[in-house]
Every structure is written in structure tokens, then in C-alpha cells.
Design a protein around this motif. Structure first.
Motif, PDB file in Angstrom:
ATOM      1  N   ARG A  92      -0.569  11.321   1.339  1.00  0.00           N
ATOM      2  CA  ARG A  92      -1.793  12.093   1.482  1.00  0.00           C
ATOM      3  C   ARG A  92      -2.930  11.319   0.820  1.00  0.00           C
ATOM      4  O   ARG A  92      -2.745  10.600  -0.124  1.00  0.00           O
ATOM      5  CB  ARG A  92      -1.638  13.462   0.824  1.00  0.00           C
ATOM      6  CG  ARG A  92      -0.490  14.276   1.408  1.00  0.00           C
ATOM      7  CD  ARG A  92      -0.360  15.620   0.735  1.00  0.00           C
ATOM      8  NE  ARG A  92      -1.348  16.576   1.190  1.00  0.00           N
ATOM      9  CZ  ARG A  92      -1.235  17.289   2.303  1.00  0.00           C
ATOM     10  NH1 ARG A  92      -0.187  17.136   3.085  1.00  0.00           N
ATOM     11  NH2 ARG A  92      -2.167  18.151   2.643  1.00  0.00           N
ATOM     12  N   GLY A  93      -4.152  11.508   1.359  1.00  0.00           N
ATOM     13  CA  GLY A  93      -5.311  10.861   0.764  1.00  0.00           C
ATOM     14  C   GLY A  93      -5.518   9.457   1.306  1.00  0.00           C
ATOM     15  O   GLY A  93      -4.781   8.980   2.170  1.00  0.00           O
ATOM     16  N   PRO A  94      -6.536   8.764   0.789  1.00  0.00           N
ATOM     17  CA  PRO A  94      -6.872   7.437   1.298  1.00  0.00           C
ATOM     18  C   PRO A  94      -5.803   6.414   0.947  1.00  0.00           C
ATOM     19  O   PRO A  94      -5.090   6.558  -0.058  1.00  0.00           O
ATOM     20  CB  PRO A  94      -8.199   7.115   0.601  1.00  0.00           C
ATOM     21  CG  PRO A  94      -8.170   7.936  -0.647  1.00  0.00           C
ATOM     22  CD  PRO A  94      -7.432   9.186  -0.291  1.00  0.00           C
ATOM     23  N   ILE A  95      -5.697   5.386   1.782  1.00  0.00           N
ATOM     24  CA  ILE A  95      -4.757   4.303   1.519  1.00  0.00           C
ATOM     25  C   ILE A  95      -5.392   3.340   0.524  1.00  0.00           C
ATOM     26  O   ILE A  95      -6.538   2.948   0.666  1.00  0.00           O
ATOM     27  CB  ILE A  95      -4.392   3.569   2.830  1.00  0.00           C
ATOM     28  CG1 ILE A  95      -3.607   4.505   3.746  1.00  0.00           C
ATOM     29  CG2 ILE A  95      -3.587   2.318   2.543  1.00  0.00           C
ATOM     30  CD1 ILE A  95      -3.304   3.906   5.104  1.00  0.00           C
ATOM     31  N   HIS A  96      -4.646   2.970  -0.501  1.00  0.00           N
ATOM     32  CA  HIS A  96      -5.097   1.975  -1.465  1.00  0.00           C
ATOM     33  C   HIS A  96      -4.120   0.810  -1.464  1.00  0.00           C
ATOM     34  O   HIS A  96      -2.916   0.993  -1.275  1.00  0.00           O
ATOM     35  CB  HIS A  96      -5.198   2.574  -2.870  1.00  0.00           C
ATOM     36  CG  HIS A  96      -6.272   3.612  -2.992  1.00  0.00           C
ATOM     37  ND1 HIS A  96      -7.576   3.388  -2.622  1.00  0.00           N
ATOM     38  CD2 HIS A  96      -6.236   4.885  -3.449  1.00  0.00           C
ATOM     39  CE1 HIS A  96      -8.295   4.463  -2.844  1.00  0.00           C
ATOM     40  NE2 HIS A  96      -7.500   5.401  -3.330  1.00  0.00           N
ATOM     41  N   TYR A  97      -4.657  -0.385  -1.684  1.00  0.00           N
ATOM     42  CA  TYR A  97      -3.863  -1.601  -1.644  1.00  0.00           C
ATOM     43  C   TYR A  97      -3.709  -2.174  -3.046  1.00  0.00           C
ATOM     44  O   TYR A  97      -4.574  -2.002  -3.897  1.00  0.00           O
ATOM     45  CB  TYR A  97      -4.537  -2.639  -0.747  1.00  0.00           C
ATOM     46  CG  TYR A  97      -4.835  -2.128   0.640  1.00  0.00           C
ATOM     47  CD1 TYR A  97      -3.810  -1.906   1.549  1.00  0.00           C
ATOM     48  CD2 TYR A  97      -6.142  -1.849   1.034  1.00  0.00           C
ATOM     49  CE1 TYR A  97      -4.075  -1.426   2.822  1.00  0.00           C
ATOM     50  CE2 TYR A  97      -6.419  -1.364   2.308  1.00  0.00           C
ATOM     51  CZ  TYR A  97      -5.382  -1.163   3.191  1.00  0.00           C
ATOM     52  OH  TYR A  97      -5.640  -0.684   4.440  1.00  0.00           O
ATOM     53  N   ARG A  98      -2.610  -2.898  -3.244  1.00  0.00           N
ATOM     54  CA  ARG A  98      -2.409  -3.596  -4.518  1.00  0.00           C
ATOM     55  C   ARG A  98      -1.673  -4.899  -4.226  1.00  0.00           C
ATOM     56  O   ARG A  98      -0.793  -4.964  -3.360  1.00  0.00           O
ATOM     57  CB  ARG A  98      -1.581  -2.742  -5.488  1.00  0.00           C
ATOM     58  CG  ARG A  98      -0.198  -2.399  -4.954  1.00  0.00           C
ATOM     59  CD  ARG A  98       0.662  -1.623  -5.926  1.00  0.00           C
ATOM     60  NE  ARG A  98       1.948  -1.276  -5.324  1.00  0.00           N
ATOM     61  CZ  ARG A  98       2.981  -2.089  -5.235  1.00  0.00           C
ATOM     62  NH1 ARG A  98       2.884  -3.323  -5.696  1.00  0.00           N
ATOM     63  NH2 ARG A  98       4.105  -1.700  -4.673  1.00  0.00           N
ATOM     64  N   SER A 154       0.853  -1.191   0.000  1.00  0.00           N
ATOM     65  CA  SER A 154       0.000   0.000   0.000  1.00  0.00           C
ATOM     66  C   SER A 154       0.886   1.237   0.000  1.00  0.00           C
ATOM     67  O   SER A 154       2.083   1.165   0.286  1.00  0.00           O
ATOM     68  CB  SER A 154      -0.926   0.027   1.217  1.00  0.00           C
ATOM     69  OG  SER A 154      -0.202   0.311   2.397  1.00  0.00           O
ATOM     70  N   ASN A 155       0.267   2.376  -0.334  1.00  0.00           N
ATOM     71  CA  ASN A 155       0.985   3.628  -0.165  1.00  0.00           C
ATOM     72  C   ASN A 155       1.292   3.817   1.314  1.00  0.00           C
ATOM     73  O   ASN A 155       0.577   3.313   2.176  1.00  0.00           O
ATOM     74  CB  ASN A 155       0.186   4.804  -0.731  1.00  0.00           C
ATOM     75  CG  ASN A 155      -1.256   4.842  -0.269  1.00  0.00           C
ATOM     76  OD1 ASN A 155      -1.939   3.834  -0.243  1.00  0.00           O
ATOM     77  ND2 ASN A 155      -1.732   6.007   0.091  1.00  0.00           N
TER      78      ASN A 155
END
Length: 198
Positions: free
Chosen positions: A177-183, A171-172
């Protein structure tokens, strides 16, 4: 491949993910709450996961060391049959769905994942496993929402499913900044020898 201008660290965890039909089943139940509690920070459905080991921020060059050992571990482990069940909250801030089914198998898998990570020389905080799916977080000043929503879903019982893949997820970072996104960095099939079948 990593670009030379890319980040030097990545937040990493190892997890299982419900299949799409199980996530959609719960999402249908939650949909009214999305409308009545818009100030909750709802996780994206595609990001729903069951964390087995949270490794925190790692140097990007450390991540490849985990790939082969985790692939071998996944191949040697039977896929646990699980289900999403009920709801609750942590500290009035985090709304979650509980996990039912082969919890013994889930705990064994998590323990083996953590042992493999340690054998790879990766240090992390080995917290007790509390199997759950994080659904949303309350904003400050709106903490009553988590308890209200959880109370609406205590009777929820999802259809059982096999956790067929072990996911290495990035994740970031927490400083982003901003929402955490997963990959998914990578995912490996768990063994299919279910013994007694269904």
C-alpha cells in the motif's frame, strides 16, 4: 542483513542514476509544474533512475547471486556519458525525460547486464530498452496533464554527466500500500578508462 520476519520477495531492477547536479538541474525546470499539476503523482527526485533491466519480484535469496557477476561487469564497462533531454509521455499516463549522449554505450551496457542476469539463472521479461527517466504518473481522469507538461519541456537540454555507478535496486512490492520507494541494494563503480578523455 535480512531479518527473519522480513519479506520473502523483493522487486528488483538494475539501473543507472543521474548525479545530484543533473537531477537538480531538471528539478528546477520542473518546479513550476509541481505547483500547476499537483494531482500528478510525482516521483521523488532521489528515486530518478534509468532502468537497464527490470527483473520483477524475486525471492530474497536470489539477490546475492547477482552481486559478484554485476560487480565484475561494472568494473569491465566504461562509464557512458549521458544527458537528460526533452520530455514525453507513454500512453498519456507516464511522464518522462529522455536520455541523450552515448546511447550506443548505454545499449551495450544494458545488453551485457541482461546477459549476466540470465547467466545467473534469473528469468525475467526482456523488454526492449527505451532509455528514459520516469518523472510522474497521471491519475485517472487527469490524463491530459502528461501531454501538457511534456510539451513545456521538449526544449530542455541538460548538462552531460558520466554514469559512474551500476545500481542494483530494490523496492516494496506491487502489492504494497502507498507509494513505491526504491533503495540501493548495492552499487558498483563503472570502469573509468574513458579512452579519449573528455
Amino acid at each position: 542483513m535480512n531479518e527473519e520476519t522480513g519479506p520473502t520477495t523483493v522487486r528488483v531492477f538494475i539501473a543507472l542514476a543521474p548525479p545530484d547536479h543533473a537531477k537538480e538541474e531538471l528539478a528546477r525546470e520542473l518546479r513550476p509544474a509541481y505547483g500547476t499539476h499537483p494531482r500528478m503523482r510525482w516521483n521523488r527526485i532521489e528515486d530518478w533512475h534509468i532502468t537497464l533491466a527490470f527483473l520483477g519480484e524475486l525471492p530474497v535469496e536470489t539477490v546475492p547471486l547477482l552481486r559478484r557477476p554485476l560487480a565484475d561487469l561494472a568494473a569491465a564497462h566504461r562509464a557512458p556519458k549521458l544527458a537528460l533531454r526533452s520530455s514525453g509521455h507513454f500512453d498519456d499516463r507516464v511522464l518522462w525525460s529522455g536520455i541523450d549522449g552515448d546511447l550506443d554505450g548505454l545499449h551495450v551496457l544494458a545488453a551485457d547486464v541482461r546477459a549476466v542476469v540470465k547467466q545467473c539463472g534469473v528469468a525475467f521479461e526482456d523488454r526492449p530498452l527505451r532509455p528514459h527517466l520516469t518523472l510522474a504518473r497521471a491519475r485517472r481522469g487527469d490524463l491530459s496533464s502528461t501531454a501538457e507538461i511534456a510539451a513545456e519541456f521538449v526544449a530542455f537540454r541538460g548538462t552531460p554527466w558520466l554514469a559512474e555507478r551500476l545500481h542494483l535496486v530494490g523496492s516494496n512490492t506491487s502489492r504494497s500500500r502507498g507509494p513505491i520507494h526504491y533503495r540501493d541494494i548495492e552499487a558498483w563503480p563503472l570502469g573509468s578508462d574513458n579512452g579519449s578523455g573528455s
